[in-house]
Design a protein around this motif. Sequence first.
Motif, mmCIF file in Angstrom:
data_model
loop_
_atom_site.group_PDB
_atom_site.id
_atom_site.type_symbol
_atom_site.label_atom_id
_atom_site.label_comp_id
_atom_site.label_asym_id
_atom_site.label_seq_id
_atom_site.Cartn_x
_atom_site.Cartn_y
_atom_site.Cartn_z
ATOM 1 N N LEU A 1 28.460 -11.987 78.639
ATOM 2 C CA LEU A 1 29.162 -12.244 79.897
ATOM 3 C C LEU A 1 30.160 -11.129 80.190
ATOM 4 O O LEU A 1 30.234 -10.623 81.317
ATOM 5 N N GLY A 2 30.917 -10.729 79.211
ATOM 6 C CA GLY A 2 31.869 -9.645 79.384
ATOM 7 C C GLY A 2 31.195 -8.337 79.758
ATOM 8 O O GLY A 2 31.692 -7.588 80.602
ATOM 9 N N GLU A 3 30.054 -8.065 79.153
ATOM 10 C CA GLU A 3 29.308 -6.843 79.486
ATOM 11 C C GLU A 3 28.832 -6.878 80.931
ATOM 12 O O GLU A 3 28.925 -5.879 81.651
ATOM 13 N N ARG A 4 28.321 -8.029 81.379
ATOM 14 C CA ARG A 4 27.864 -8.150 82.771
ATOM 15 C C ARG A 4 29.022 -7.992 83.750
ATOM 16 O O ARG A 4 28.902 -7.313 84.773
ATOM 17 N N MET A 5 30.166 -8.607 83.423
ATOM 18 C CA MET A 5 31.332 -8.513 84.315
ATOM 19 C C MET A 5 31.873 -7.085 84.373
ATOM 20 O O MET A 5 32.234 -6.597 85.440
ATOM 21 N N THR A 6 31.924 -6.426 83.233
ATOM 22 C CA THR A 6 32.418 -5.048 83.199
ATOM 23 C C THR A 6 31.480 -4.123 83.954
ATOM 24 O O THR A 6 31.930 -3.236 84.696
ATOM 25 N N LEU A 7 30.183 -4.324 83.814
ATOM 26 C CA LEU A 7 29.213 -3.524 84.566
ATOM 27 C C LEU A 7 29.389 -3.747 86.064
ATOM 28 O O LEU A 7 29.427 -2.796 86.846
ATOM 29 N N ALA A 8 29.530 -4.999 86.472
ATOM 30 C CA ALA A 8 29.714 -5.302 87.902
ATOM 31 C C ALA A 8 31.000 -4.672 88.430
ATOM 32 O O ALA A 8 31.011 -4.063 89.507
ATOM 33 N N ALA A 9 32.092 -4.796 87.688
ATOM 34 C CA ALA A 9 33.366 -4.218 88.119
ATOM 35 C C ALA A 9 33.243 -2.704 88.265
ATOM 36 O O ALA A 9 33.735 -2.121 89.231
ATOM 37 N N THR A 10 32.575 -2.073 87.306
ATOM 38 C CA THR A 10 32.410 -0.618 87.349
ATOM 39 C C THR A 10 31.588 -0.192 88.550
ATOM 40 O O THR A 10 31.959 0.752 89.264
ATOM 41 N N GLU A 11 30.488 -0.873 88.816
ATOM 42 C CA GLU A 11 29.624 -0.514 89.948
ATOM 43 C C GLU A 11 30.326 -0.745 91.282
ATOM 44 O O GLU A 11 30.287 0.115 92.166
ATOM 45 N N LEU A 12 30.978 -1.893 91.431
ATOM 46 C CA LEU A 12 31.657 -2.187 92.700
ATOM 47 C C LEU A 12 32.837 -1.240 92.931
ATOM 48 O O LEU A 12 33.045 -0.758 94.047
ATOM 49 N N ALA A 13 33.605 -0.972 91.889
ATOM 50 C CA ALA A 13 34.753 -0.073 92.033
ATOM 51 C C ALA A 13 34.293 1.357 92.298
ATOM 52 O O ALA A 13 34.895 2.064 93.123
ATOM 53 N N SER A 14 33.234 1.780 91.640
ATOM 54 C CA SER A 14 32.697 3.117 91.874
ATOM 55 C C SER A 14 32.236 3.260 93.320
ATOM 56 O O SER A 14 32.515 4.273 93.981
ATOM 57 N N ASN A 15 31.561 2.246 93.841
ATOM 58 C CA ASN A 15 31.141 2.262 95.252
ATOM 59 C C ASN A 15 32.343 2.353 96.181
ATOM 60 O O ASN A 15 32.327 3.090 97.162
ATOM 61 N N ALA A 16 33.388 1.576 95.898
ATOM 62 C CA ALA A 16 34.576 1.587 96.754
ATOM 63 C C ALA A 16 35.259 2.950 96.727
ATOM 64 O O ALA A 16 35.695 3.450 97.765
#
Length: 137
Positions: free
Chosen positions: A48-63
Motif C-alpha cells: 500500500l505504501g509503495e502504491r501511494m508513494t508511486l501515485a504521489a510521485t507521478e501526480l506531483a511530477s505532472n503538476a
Amino acid sequence: MKPPRSAPPPAHAVELRRWSLTSGDDLHAMRSELTGELSDRRLGDGELGERMTLAATELASNALRHGLPPVQVQLLRTPEDLIIAVSDGDVTGVPQSDGDGGLVAGGRGLLIVGAVADDLCWHADGTVKYVWASFLG
C-alpha cells in the motif's frame, strides 16, 4: 483508462502532512518523507505504501511539469481511505485521456496512478486544481 472523475477531495478528510514543491529536489525529498510518514503512522506499510508513494510521485511530477505554482502535495485520511491530493494553480489544465488510452500532451503518469489507486479524481475550485487518488486503508 477512463478519465478521472470530477469530484473535490472529501471535505471531512483530515490532513496528516503537506509538502510544498518547486523542483525535482523537493519531489525527491517529499517521496522519501512520505515513505517515512506512512511507515511511522503504520498507514501504508508494504505494498500500500509503495502504491501511494508511486501515485504521489507521478501526480506531483505532472503538476511540476504541466501545472502552475504553487504545487502542494497532501496526505489526507478519512475513516475509509488514505488520499494523496496534489494541487497546482492551473485551473484550465484538466486531466484527460485521448481515444487510445494515452494522455493528451503527456506521458503515462495518470495511467499509472489509475492502475494503482482505488479511485482517481480531479477538481478545480476557481484558483486551485486538485488531482487526487484514494486508497482503501
